[in-house]
Design an enzyme around this catalytic site. Sequence first.
Site, mmCIF file in Angstrom:
data_model
loop_
_atom_site.group_PDB
_atom_site.id
_atom_site.type_symbol
_atom_site.label_atom_id
_atom_site.label_comp_id
_atom_site.label_asym_id
_atom_site.label_seq_id
_atom_site.Cartn_x
_atom_site.Cartn_y
_atom_site.Cartn_z
ATOM 1 N N CYS A 1 0.790 -1.325 0.040
ATOM 2 C CA CYS A 1 0.063 -0.076 -0.109
ATOM 3 C C CYS A 1 0.791 1.121 -0.065
ATOM 4 C CB CYS A 1 -0.906 -0.090 1.185
ATOM 5 S SG CYS A 1 -1.812 1.523 1.514
ATOM 6 N N CYS B 1 0.239 3.462 2.789
ATOM 7 C CA CYS B 1 1.237 2.974 4.160
ATOM 8 C C CYS B 1 2.404 3.503 4.171
ATOM 9 C CB CYS B 1 0.820 1.685 4.123
ATOM 10 S SG CYS B 1 -0.874 1.019 4.894
ATOM 11 N N ASN C 1 -12.931 10.802 -2.160
ATOM 12 C CA ASN C 1 -13.302 9.844 -3.442
ATOM 13 C C ASN C 1 -13.538 8.369 -2.849
ATOM 14 O OD1 ASN C 1 -12.914 12.022 -5.399
ATOM 15 N ND2 ASN C 1 -10.743 11.343 -5.376
ATOM 16 N N HIS D 1 -8.097 8.666 2.504
ATOM 17 C CA HIS D 1 -7.336 10.326 2.438
ATOM 18 C C HIS D 1 -8.366 11.234 2.065
ATOM 19 C CE1 HIS D 1 -7.045 8.075 -1.433
ATOM 20 N NE2 HIS D 1 -7.193 9.627 -2.065
HETATM 21 P P1 5GP Z 1 -7.650 9.350 -5.170
HETATM 22 O O1 5GP Z 1 -8.016 9.555 -6.678
HETATM 23 O O2 5GP Z 1 -7.282 8.042 -4.812
HETATM 24 O O3 5GP Z 1 -8.521 10.039 -4.353
HETATM 25 O O4 5GP Z 1 -6.381 10.190 -5.118
HETATM 26 C C1 5GP Z 1 -5.106 9.785 -4.929
HETATM 27 C C2 5GP Z 1 -4.167 11.055 -5.006
HETATM 28 O O5 5GP Z 1 -2.699 10.595 -4.727
HETATM 29 C C3 5GP Z 1 -4.072 11.459 -6.456
HETATM 30 O O6 5GP Z 1 -4.587 12.635 -6.555
HETATM 31 C C4 5GP Z 1 -2.669 11.316 -6.870
HETATM 32 O O7 5GP Z 1 -2.092 12.430 -7.629
HETATM 33 C C5 5GP Z 1 -1.812 11.224 -5.590
HETATM 34 N N1 5GP Z 1 -0.730 10.594 -5.598
HETATM 35 C C6 5GP Z 1 -0.576 9.204 -6.042
HETATM 36 N N2 5GP Z 1 0.901 8.756 -5.902
HETATM 37 C C7 5GP Z 1 1.359 9.905 -5.162
HETATM 38 C C8 5GP Z 1 2.522 9.719 -4.579
HETATM 39 O O8 5GP Z 1 3.572 8.950 -4.733
HETATM 40 N N3 5GP Z 1 2.858 10.959 -3.906
HETATM 41 C C9 5GP Z 1 1.913 12.028 -3.682
HETATM 42 N N4 5GP Z 1 2.261 13.137 -3.304
HETATM 43 N N5 5GP Z 1 0.854 11.855 -4.309
HETATM 44 C C10 5GP Z 1 0.491 10.965 -4.869
HETATM 45 ZN ZN ZN Z 2 -2.519 1.623 3.531
#
Ligand code: 5GP
Ligand code: ZN
Length: 110
Positions: A5, A8, A88, A101
Amino acid sequence: MEKDCLFCKISHGQMGTDFIYENDNLVVFRDINPHAPVHLLIVPKRHIRSVNDLSEADSGILAEMILTARQMAIREKVDASGYKLLFNVEKGGGQVIFHLHLHLIGGWDK
Ligand code: 5GP
Ligand code: ZN
Protein backbone atom coordinates in the site's frame (compact mmCIF):
# COMPACT_ATOMS: atom_id res chain seq x y z
CA MET A 1 0.74 -1.54 7.81
CA GLU A 2 -0.60 -3.10 4.62
CA LYS A 3 2.01 -4.66 2.34
CA ASP A 4 2.07 -3.02 -1.11
CA CYS A 5 0.00 0.00 0.00
CA LEU A 6 1.62 3.23 -1.21
CA PHE A 7 0.02 5.47 1.43
CA CYS A 8 1.03 3.05 4.22
CA LYS A 9 4.61 3.39 2.99
CA ILE A 10 4.41 7.17 2.57
CA SER A 11 2.73 7.77 5.95
CA HIS A 12 5.36 5.64 7.70
CA GLY A 13 8.15 7.69 6.13
CA GLN A 14 9.39 4.96 3.80
CA MET A 15 9.18 6.97 0.57
CA GLY A 16 11.06 10.10 1.61
CA THR A 17 7.96 12.26 1.13
CA ASP A 18 8.10 15.76 2.62
CA PHE A 19 5.37 16.15 5.22
CA ILE A 20 3.72 19.52 5.73
CA TYR A 21 2.44 18.19 9.04
CA GLU A 22 2.76 14.96 11.03
CA ASN A 23 1.50 13.67 14.37
CA ASP A 24 1.08 10.20 15.89
CA ASN A 25 -2.08 9.49 13.89
CA LEU A 26 -1.78 11.16 10.50
CA VAL A 27 0.42 12.93 7.97
CA VAL A 28 -0.19 15.73 5.46
CA PHE A 29 1.70 16.09 2.19
CA ARG A 30 1.26 17.74 -1.22
CA ASP A 31 -0.45 15.81 -3.99
CA ILE A 32 2.07 14.80 -6.66
CA ASN A 33 -0.41 15.78 -9.40
CA PRO A 34 -2.11 18.90 -8.02
CA HIS A 35 -5.52 19.93 -9.37
CA ALA A 36 -5.24 23.42 -7.89
CA PRO A 37 -2.57 25.77 -6.51
CA VAL A 38 -3.07 24.15 -3.11
CA HIS A 39 -3.74 20.40 -3.15
CA LEU A 40 -2.92 18.53 0.06
CA LEU A 41 -3.66 14.99 1.17
CA ILE A 42 -4.51 14.26 4.80
CA VAL A 43 -3.70 10.61 5.42
CA PRO A 44 -4.14 8.50 8.56
CA LYS A 45 -1.17 6.29 9.41
CA ARG A 46 -3.47 3.36 10.12
CA HIS A 47 -4.62 1.52 7.01
CA ILE A 48 -8.33 1.99 6.28
CA ARG A 49 -9.33 1.17 2.70
CA SER A 50 -12.04 3.77 2.07
CA VAL A 51 -14.99 5.61 3.59
CA ASN A 52 -16.94 2.38 3.06
CA ASP A 53 -14.75 0.69 5.69
CA LEU A 54 -15.25 3.28 8.43
CA SER A 55 -16.98 2.32 11.66
CA GLU A 56 -18.03 4.14 14.85
CA ALA A 57 -14.60 3.38 16.26
CA ASP A 58 -13.04 5.58 13.57
CA SER A 59 -14.92 8.75 14.49
CA GLY A 60 -11.86 10.10 16.32
CA ILE A 61 -9.49 9.87 13.36
CA LEU A 62 -12.15 11.23 11.02
CA ALA A 63 -12.67 14.29 13.18
CA GLU A 64 -8.92 14.73 13.47
CA MET A 65 -8.54 14.59 9.67
CA ILE A 66 -11.13 17.33 9.15
CA LEU A 67 -9.81 19.53 11.96
CA THR A 68 -6.27 19.09 10.62
CA ALA A 69 -7.49 20.08 7.16
CA ARG A 70 -8.91 23.24 8.67
CA GLN A 71 -5.55 24.05 10.29
CA MET A 72 -3.73 23.35 7.01
CA ALA A 73 -6.13 25.67 5.17
CA ILE A 74 -5.14 28.44 7.57
CA ARG A 75 -1.45 27.62 7.15
CA GLU A 76 -1.77 27.65 3.34
CA LYS A 77 -3.81 30.89 3.51
CA VAL A 78 -6.88 29.51 1.74
CA ASP A 79 -9.20 29.55 4.76
CA ALA A 80 -10.76 32.91 3.91
CA SER A 81 -10.98 32.38 0.13
CA GLY A 82 -12.38 28.87 0.60
CA TYR A 83 -11.50 25.33 -0.39
CA LYS A 84 -12.89 21.86 -1.05
CA LEU A 85 -12.57 18.81 1.20
CA LEU A 86 -13.05 15.63 -0.79
CA PHE A 87 -13.16 11.89 -0.21
CA ASN A 88 -13.17 9.81 -3.38
CA VAL A 89 -14.85 6.50 -2.52
CA GLU A 90 -13.96 3.33 -4.45
CA LYS A 91 -13.35 3.10 -8.19
CA GLY A 92 -16.61 4.67 -9.34
CA GLY A 93 -15.95 7.61 -7.03
CA GLY A 94 -12.53 8.22 -8.50
CA GLN A 95 -10.46 6.58 -5.76
CA VAL A 96 -7.20 5.19 -7.12
CA ILE A 97 -5.23 4.79 -3.87
CA PHE A 98 -7.13 2.43 -1.60
CA HIS A 99 -5.94 3.90 1.69
CA LEU A 100 -8.26 6.52 3.18
CA HIS A 101 -7.27 10.12 2.43
CA LEU A 102 -8.90 13.53 2.47
CA HIS A 103 -8.11 15.97 -0.36
CA LEU A 104 -7.81 19.67 0.54
CA ILE A 105 -8.08 21.64 -2.71
CA GLY A 106 -8.07 25.41 -3.13
CA GLY A 107 -6.08 28.55 -3.76
CA TRP A 108 -7.53 29.41 -7.18
CA ASP A 109 -8.22 33.00 -6.29
CA LYS A 110 -6.05 33.88 -3.36
P1 5GP B 1 -7.64 9.37 -5.13
O1 5GP B 1 -8.02 9.48 -6.57
O2 5GP B 1 -7.29 7.95 -4.73
O3 5GP B 1 -8.64 10.01 -4.22
O4 5GP B 1 -6.36 10.26 -4.96
C1 5GP B 1 -5.06 9.78 -4.89
C2 5GP B 1 -4.16 10.98 -5.06
O5 5GP B 1 -2.84 10.61 -4.68
C3 5GP B 1 -4.07 11.50 -6.49
O6 5GP B 1 -4.52 12.85 -6.52
C4 5GP B 1 -2.60 11.37 -6.85
O7 5GP B 1 -2.13 12.45 -7.60
C5 5GP B 1 -1.92 11.27 -5.48
N1 5GP B 1 -0.70 10.48 -5.48
C6 5GP B 1 -0.55 9.25 -6.03
N2 5GP B 1 0.70 8.79 -5.81
C7 5GP B 1 1.34 9.76 -5.10
C8 5GP B 1 2.67 9.85 -4.58
O8 5GP B 1 3.52 8.97 -4.73
N3 5GP B 1 2.99 10.99 -3.91
C9 5GP B 1 2.09 11.99 -3.74
N4 5GP B 1 2.51 13.06 -3.06
N5 5GP B 1 0.83 11.93 -4.21
C10 5GP B 1 0.46 10.83 -4.89
ZN1 ZN C 1 -2.45 1.60 3.55
